[in-house]
Design a protein around this motif. Structure first.
Motif, PDB file in Angstrom:
ATOM      1  N   LEU A   7       0.876  -1.163   0.000  1.00  0.00           N
ATOM      2  CA  LEU A   7       0.000   0.000   0.000  1.00  0.00           C
ATOM      3  C   LEU A   7       0.916   1.217   0.000  1.00  0.00           C
ATOM      4  N   SER A  29       3.709   4.291   3.537  1.00  0.00           N
ATOM      5  CA  SER A  29       3.811   3.342   2.430  1.00  0.00           C
ATOM      6  C   SER A  29       4.485   2.082   2.945  1.00  0.00           C
ATOM      7  N   ARG A  70      -0.619   5.956   7.713  1.00  0.00           N
ATOM      8  CA  ARG A  70      -0.517   6.514   6.361  1.00  0.00           C
ATOM      9  C   ARG A  70       0.847   6.233   5.728  1.00  0.00           C
ATOM     10  N   GLU A 105      -3.697  11.228  -0.218  1.00  0.00           N
ATOM     11  CA  GLU A 105      -4.881  10.859   0.545  1.00  0.00           C
ATOM     12  C   GLU A 105      -5.565   9.615  -0.013  1.00  0.00           C
ATOM     13  N   ARG A 106      -5.161   9.180  -1.197  1.00  0.00           N
ATOM     14  CA  ARG A 106      -5.762   7.984  -1.803  1.00  0.00           C
ATOM     15  C   ARG A 106      -4.646   6.980  -2.086  1.00  0.00           C
ATOM     16  N   PRO A 107      -4.454   6.013  -1.199  1.00  0.00           N
ATOM     17  CA  PRO A 107      -3.341   5.065  -1.352  1.00  0.00           C
ATOM     18  C   PRO A 107      -3.530   4.137  -2.546  1.00  0.00           C
ATOM     19  N   ALA A 142       1.549   5.503  -0.552  1.00  0.00           N
ATOM     20  CA  ALA A 142       1.075   6.884  -0.624  1.00  0.00           C
ATOM     21  C   ALA A 142       1.866   7.595  -1.709  1.00  0.00           C
ATOM     22  N   TRP A 161      -7.639   5.996   2.971  1.00  0.00           N
ATOM     23  CA  TRP A 161      -6.843   5.077   3.770  1.00  0.00           C
ATOM     24  C   TRP A 161      -7.762   4.251   4.669  1.00  0.00           C
TER      25      TRP A 161
END
Length: 379
Positions: free
Chosen positions: A298, A334, A332, A306-308, A300, A327
């Protein structure tokens, strides 16, 4: 049908694997009695080997059986890709009931990596199906000896998201030894017993309710969190090669396979520039694809933190990234999990750090990587 970005919503797909006699058929039979799987397609390599007779209702065509729970069982005597394409044609044309999930049960001798590769490399299937997870069944009675003797069993365990240990009641003290060995081999996988609920096995990041599962669980962060050097905390004494380590008086070295197959994390606390991330993936898969058994994560992205973005990869192929609306938890960062064979995690970490602009160069490859982060050392 439901749409995602103007295309049909990808269908969740789970791969069920495990060595011969591990108990895949027993587990599959139990799962198919769960009403939640009434709209699931089950694909098996040879239908004659699967004891599903009590669930059969009628034959849909030569290679497709309708099960009592309403699922379809597609017998694969030929190419898996052709079978999946045929299923999609029948579904899209209304010749079979629309299904919401696919489970592929492999043969006991299958190496799952090429199967995963085929699923995510195909330009059409990668759009229509989304890998939800790999479930590997391990026999508690014979598990350790099977891992010793069969490389396929090692690969099956190494790429799993969930490991299901069967026959514990018949194994005496063996399950504890096997569990420790599996945790060394794949610390990010969840270890479950044979009575694990269907929703646990077949849930995952892309659940049917449209909600994301706990990402920490999916990435195995609880079990495989790296220290500052990128090594697993529970690998502190591992990886001494294939022989017996002088400091151990085990019956055999439980880490004999771990010197080749490793799982580790890459983490970034700050958003990752998209071009840098794409170049990192291109480098790793092009230069070391055969050694990359599994990649998932996942991320960033710096242009849309704000949208992974969710990524899946196997060997040379990385699945088309999927952007989540938000998320799924408060973390938050990566996070990437890599499962590799004969590839030094420290080298991959240096490449990751170089692309993120935080080079940490040491060791014999320092000069080459300092001058050129794309340089690939020999061996």
């Amino acid at each position: 049908m439901p749409q995602e970005n103007g295309r049909p919503t990808p269908i969740p797909l789970t791969v069920l694997t495990g060595f011969l006699g591990a108990g895949k058929t027993t587990l599959l039979n139990r799962l198919l009695q769960d009403p939640a799987l009434s709209d699931t397609v089950v694909i098996v390599n040879e239908f004659g080997e699967i004891g599903l007779d009590h669930l059969l209702v009628e034959t849909v065509d030569e290679d497709m059986i309708l099960l009592g729970a309403g699922c379809l069982c597609c017998t694969v005597r030929g190419d898996l890709i052709a079978a999946l394409e045929d299923l999609l044609r029948k579904r899209d044309n209304g010749r079979i009931k629309a299904f919401r999930r696919v489970v592929i049960e492999t043969t006991g001798l299958a190496d799952p990596a090429p199967i995963l590769h085929a699923l995510i490399a195909h330009p059409y299937l990668s759009l229509r199906f989304r890998l939800q997870g790999v479930v590997t069944v391990v026999d508690a009675v014979n598990g350790c000896s099977t891992l010793d003797e069969h490389p396929e069993a090692v690969r099956q365990a190494a790429v799993a998201d969930i490991l299901v240990m069967t026959k514990r009641d018949l194994a005496g003290a063996e399950p504890d030894q096997l569990a420790a060995r599996l945790r060394q081999l794949n610390p990010g996988a969840r270890l479950e017993g044979p009575d694990v609920p269907a929703e646990t096995l077949l849930g995952g990041l892309f659940g049917l309710d449209g909600k994301s599962a706990d990402v920490r669980e999916w990435l195995g962060a609880e079990h495989a969190a790296p220290d500052r050097h990128g090594e697993h905390r529970d690998h502190h004494h591992a990886h001494h090669g294939h022989g017996h380590h002088p400091g151990h008086d085990h019956h055999h070295d439980v880490n004999r396979h771990d010197a080749a197959i490793r799982a580790f994390h890459l983490v970034s606390d700050t958003p990752v520039p998209r071009p840098a991330f794409e170049m990192f993936l291109d480098l790793i898969r092009s230069a070391h694809g055969p050694k990359l058994l599994r990649l998932k994560g996942l991320v960033a992205m710096a242009d849309d933190p704000e949208r992974p973005v969710v990524v899946h990869g196997v060997q040379h192929v990385v699945h088309a990234p999927v952007t989540l609306d938000a998320w799924p938890d408060a973390d938050r960062r990566s996070r990437l999990v890599l499962i590799v064979r004969d590839l030094d995690p420290a080298f991959v970490e240096r490449i990751w750090d170089a692309f993120l602009g935080r080079p940490r160069i040491d060791g014999p490859d320092a000069a080459a990587l300092s001058d050129n982060p794309l340089a690939i050392p020999n061996g």
